[in-house]
Scaffold this active site. Structure first.
Site, PDB file in Angstrom:
ATOM      1  N   HIS A 113      -9.744  -9.422   4.778  1.00 12.89           N
ATOM      2  CA  HIS A 113      -8.437  -8.415   4.636  1.00 12.89           C
ATOM      3  C   HIS A 113      -7.820  -8.882   3.438  1.00 12.89           C
ATOM      4  O   HIS A 113      -7.659  -9.947   2.896  1.00 12.89           O
ATOM      5  CB  HIS A 113      -7.496  -8.149   5.725  1.00 12.89           C
ATOM      6  CG  HIS A 113      -7.158  -9.610   6.463  1.00 12.89           C
ATOM      7  ND1 HIS A 113      -7.902  -9.916   7.509  1.00 12.89           N
ATOM      8  CD2 HIS A 113      -6.181 -10.372   6.292  1.00 12.89           C
ATOM      9  CE1 HIS A 113      -7.145 -11.171   7.841  1.00 12.89           C
ATOM     10  NE2 HIS A 113      -6.175 -11.341   7.033  1.00 12.89           N
ATOM     11  N   ARG A 147       2.956  -6.234   0.862  1.00 18.50           N
ATOM     12  CA  ARG A 147       4.186  -6.001   1.713  1.00 18.50           C
ATOM     13  C   ARG A 147       4.565  -4.627   1.660  1.00 18.50           C
ATOM     14  O   ARG A 147       4.601  -4.065   0.227  1.00 18.50           O
ATOM     15  CB  ARG A 147       5.479  -6.738   1.108  1.00 18.50           C
ATOM     16  CG  ARG A 147       5.040  -8.423   1.524  1.00 18.50           C
ATOM     17  CD  ARG A 147       5.963  -9.160   0.985  1.00 18.50           C
ATOM     18  NE  ARG A 147       5.529 -10.792   1.029  1.00 18.50           N
ATOM     19  CZ  ARG A 147       4.957 -11.582   0.266  1.00 18.50           C
ATOM     20  NH1 ARG A 147       4.395 -10.919  -0.973  1.00 18.50           N
ATOM     21  NH2 ARG A 147       4.464 -12.585   0.511  1.00 18.50           N
ATOM     22  N   ASN A 150       8.636  -6.849   6.456  1.00 22.11           N
ATOM     23  CA  ASN A 150       9.650  -7.630   6.670  1.00 22.11           C
ATOM     24  C   ASN A 150      10.941  -7.095   7.002  1.00 22.11           C
ATOM     25  O   ASN A 150      11.469  -6.113   6.242  1.00 22.11           O
ATOM     26  CB  ASN A 150       9.849  -8.700   5.565  1.00 22.11           C
ATOM     27  CG  ASN A 150       8.665  -9.483   5.086  1.00 22.11           C
ATOM     28  OD1 ASN A 150       8.488 -10.321   5.941  1.00 22.11           O
ATOM     29  ND2 ASN A 150       8.104  -9.516   4.199  1.00 22.11           N
ATOM     30  N   GLU A 179      -7.727   3.445  -6.680  1.00 18.79           N
ATOM     31  CA  GLU A 179      -8.806   4.310  -7.293  1.00 18.79           C
ATOM     32  C   GLU A 179      -9.815   4.958  -6.417  1.00 18.79           C
ATOM     33  O   GLU A 179     -10.483   4.191  -5.412  1.00 18.79           O
ATOM     34  CB  GLU A 179      -9.553   3.419  -8.394  1.00 18.79           C
ATOM     35  CG  GLU A 179     -10.719   3.945  -9.099  1.00 18.79           C
ATOM     36  CD  GLU A 179     -11.268   2.996 -10.009  1.00 18.79           C
ATOM     37  OE1 GLU A 179     -12.346   3.520 -10.933  1.00 18.79           O
ATOM     38  OE2 GLU A 179     -11.265   1.906  -9.661  1.00 18.79           O
TER      39      GLU A 179
END
Length: 356
Positions: A97, A101, A152, A214
């Site tokens: 993966h 953030r 966060n 893209e």
């Protein structure tokens, strides 16, 4: 829209007589031994004294041992390097993966599921550390490359920087996908059309946080989420690093002198079946501001300890020594490439246990 074909899981000599100390290194002894004398018929014990003669003979013997030892060490080092390089190539590695953030987790999940056709695979909240993760993609994590979003608590904006480029998604029809994204209020930064210098139809869009995607027109593929593009300052150096330390294969390169950039596609299998790392070199640019938004790529491995050895040996920097994470015991190691891009290697078995 995105069409997916099924994909199976791919979790795949010390010297006794003189030590080479800072005060008297071997090179010092070699430089300061007397040269061969032309009057060799005179016994050296008469020239230097018996004790000095014995010391001289002992020094010469030690130098022979040192040279032999150094040669053996060099041979061993070369063998170890070759063995480690072979191990890296044979290791069961897969891009798991990519982590970055976002400022509003629910907003991003909505955009990815409704506009890009992804599925929300799982979420986890870590209140003691004040962050939440969401995993999205086009198939199960044990066999597909997915996105790990990090929110966060209280942070709603990040700097993407100039070094991160874009993510790539393969779709059947770029034009129709763009129309859907526009209808959902998405931003299109490049309308559908052939790529510069090529024939592949592409388009660029942006998500709510400004990350670029893209869209590549391509037939059915087991990995629609297919690219991560990063900019680097020395393409040859980066290619060698990812080949040796990461065990990736150089799939292809393309130079575009008209637009002054070169790309290299690196990965663990063909582009139409596996996700790839697209490295981009812009002529004359050696450094980039990386911002604080993009985080890292996670890669599976059978041994995080050997992986860390390889990264160190081939020019990377370990930022987290290999070992288990507190609380969940998943073994990882983290590193930086020569440009400072971060990657995390995760133990394959521990990763599958974590998914359970």
């Amino acid at each position: 829209m995105v069409r997916i074909i099924p994909m199976a899981s791919s979790i795949r000599p010390s010297l006794g007589c003189f030590s080479a100390s800072p005060r008297f290194p071997v090179s010092f002894l070699s430089r300061n031994l007397p040269r061969t004398l032309s009057y060799s018929h005179v016994p050296q014990s008469h020239l230097f004294g018996t004790n000095t003669h014995k010391l001289l003979r002992r020094s010469v013997n030690c130098l022979g041992v040192a040279e032999s030892g150094n040669a053996a060490q060099a041979s061993t080092a070369t063998t170890n390097q070759d063995d480690l390089l072979k191990w890296v190539k044979d290791d069961n590695r897969r891009m798991l993966h990519v982590v970055y953030r976002v400022g509003d987790l629910d907003r991003t999940i909505k955009f990815y599921t409704e506009c890009l056709g992804m599925k929300l695979l799982r979420k986890r909240d870590i209140p003691e550390e004040k962050y939440t993760n969401a995993f999205l993609g086009y198939g199960p994590e044990d066999s597909h490359f997915v996105i790990e979003l990090t929110y966060n608590y209280g942070v709603d904006k990040y700097d993407i920087g100039a070094g991160f480029g874009h993510f790539g998604i393969a779709v059947d029809d770029v034009g129709k996908t763009v129309e859907l994204i526009k209808a959902k209020g998405g931003k299109v930064s490049r309308e559908p059309g052939p790529v510069k210098g090529g024939k592949t139809v592409i388009a660029f869009i942006e998500d709510p946080d400004g990350y670029k995607f893209e869209l590549l027109e391509r037939g059915p593929t087991p990995e629609p989420f297919c690219q991560v593009m990063l900019r680097v300052g020395d393409l040859d150096r980066s290619i060698k690093f990812y080949e040796k330390a990461f065990g990736m294969e150089l799939l292809r390169t393309r130079d575009n002198p008209e637009y002054k950039y070169t790309i290299a596609m690196m990965g663990y299998g063909p582009e139409d079946k596996f996700p790839v790392l697209e490295l981009t070199y812009n002529y004359g640019v050696t450094e980039y501001d990386k911002g604080n938004a993009y985080a890292q790529i996670a890669i599976g491995t059978d041994d995080v300890y050997k992986t860390a050895e390889a990264v160190k040996l081939f020019g990377g920097k370990i930022t987290r020594e290999p070992g288990p994470l507190p609380g969940i015991n998943t073994k990882i190691t983290a590193c930086l490439d020569p440009d400072g891009w971060k990657s995390v290697f995760v133990d394959n078995i521990d990763f599958l246990k974590e998914l359970e």
